[in-house]
Scaffold this active site. Sequence first.
Site, PDB file in Angstrom:
ATOM      1  N   ASP A 122       1.694  -1.374  -0.029  1.00  8.98           N
ATOM      2  CA  ASP A 122       0.211   0.155   0.010  1.00  8.98           C
ATOM      3  C   ASP A 122       1.011   1.284  -0.199  1.00  8.98           C
ATOM      4  O   ASP A 122       1.295   1.464  -0.478  1.00  8.98           O
ATOM      5  CB  ASP A 122      -0.545   0.306   1.240  1.00  8.98           C
ATOM      6  CG  ASP A 122      -2.026   0.885   0.800  1.00  8.98           C
ATOM      7  OD1 ASP A 122      -3.026   0.869   0.577  1.00  8.98           O
ATOM      8  OD2 ASP A 122      -1.737   1.723   2.138  1.00  8.98           O
ATOM      9  N   TYR A 226      -2.376  11.625   2.283  1.00 10.65           N
ATOM     10  CA  TYR A 226      -3.356  11.750   0.831  1.00 10.65           C
ATOM     11  C   TYR A 226      -3.201  12.839   1.331  1.00 10.65           C
ATOM     12  O   TYR A 226      -3.430  13.314  -0.594  1.00 10.65           O
ATOM     13  CB  TYR A 226      -4.488  11.073   1.737  1.00 10.65           C
ATOM     14  CG  TYR A 226      -4.281   9.791   1.710  1.00 10.65           C
ATOM     15  CD1 TYR A 226      -4.731   8.682  -0.098  1.00 10.65           C
ATOM     16  CD2 TYR A 226      -4.496   9.013   2.922  1.00 10.65           C
ATOM     17  CE1 TYR A 226      -4.313   7.107   1.028  1.00 10.65           C
ATOM     18  CE2 TYR A 226      -4.667   7.818   3.272  1.00 10.65           C
ATOM     19  CZ  TYR A 226      -4.165   6.819   2.211  1.00 10.65           C
ATOM     20  OH  TYR A 226      -4.365   5.370   1.835  1.00 10.65           O
ATOM     21  N   HIS A 285      -7.107  -6.759  -0.826  1.00  9.76           N
ATOM     22  CA  HIS A 285      -5.958  -6.097  -0.359  1.00  9.76           C
ATOM     23  C   HIS A 285      -4.976  -6.428   0.467  1.00  9.76           C
ATOM     24  O   HIS A 285      -3.639  -6.229   0.179  1.00  9.76           O
ATOM     25  CB  HIS A 285      -6.219  -4.615   0.241  1.00  9.76           C
ATOM     26  CG  HIS A 285      -5.312  -3.293   0.090  1.00  9.76           C
ATOM     27  ND1 HIS A 285      -5.241  -2.830  -1.221  1.00  9.76           N
ATOM     28  CD2 HIS A 285      -5.111  -2.731   0.962  1.00  9.76           C
ATOM     29  CE1 HIS A 285      -4.576  -2.329  -0.749  1.00  9.76           C
ATOM     30  NE2 HIS A 285      -3.937  -1.720   0.145  1.00  9.76           N
TER      31      HIS A 285
END
Length: 311
Positions: A122, A226, A285
């Site tokens: 990730d 982010y 994931h």
Amino acid sequence: MTKGHLPAVGADVERQEQGHWLGGVSEGYAEVGDVRLHYVEAGTGPLIILLHGFPEFWYGWRRQIAPLAAAGFRVVAPDMRGYNLSSRPGRVEAYDGEKLADDVRGLVHALGAQSASLVGHDWGGTVAWTTAMNHPEVVDRLVVLNAAHPRKLSQGLHHPGQLRKSWYFFFFALPELPETVVHANDWHFFRHFLRDADPAYTPEEMAHYLEAWSQPGAATGMINYYRSSVRTSPKRAEAALRPIQAPTLVIWGEGDQYLGPELAEPERDDVPNLDRVERLPGASHWVHHDEAERVTQLIIDFFGEPVPAAA
């Protein structure tokens, strides 16, 4: 156990001990540039650094650390900046991709090594890609788990299907509101991201995650990855791309709810020494959790049999 020579910890990071959650690991802090990185370590041999993703921390590698150490590697799993017991800068600018890659290079050197093999999942995979581009001299081999190469991710975000999967990128870019939302209902928002894991996280495991998320400033640090990403102009991101020379293996859980399977394979010009993309159809994931033994064996096989040090 904790190393006896841990440096004093500043006001931004309170020294705590978590290694006993796993057992068989030592625990330390490394001064890297303007941050202090907390890590756990096990084993001796060629250095492997395990880079976690969102919303995990070093403990996300709990199923890999001991087996990799038993296979003859020195395994170090840090908390990346902003997470858990590492420094948690409050400014968005502190989470620029170049700074994150510099952290990895600095950690390699702080551990007394010249280079290491990297494994990233990730966001940790994104940082691993960037480190291999920016600091090729410190990356021996590279394994990336469910993290698209930056060019592939940029291309993917032009398609409505991937935009829908990545909606949280843009929610997290908002000021202040995300912090309020993620704290609500006993961290329900963060816990929701882990819902696809199979087997499900145990109550004990989840309690450790809640402790990590509850560190002062950690929620903002995690979200700032982010915010920084969204603020980076496409032109600047494109200009930063360089071919990755390290031999590379991509491992991809095909049940990923956040990244489409078409993002798994990087362009050959970007990763000319790509060994292959290993797709695991039954994994989410959280591939390193769902298929822990398979993922660990793939890493061991790709990094090769460690060569014993000369007497």
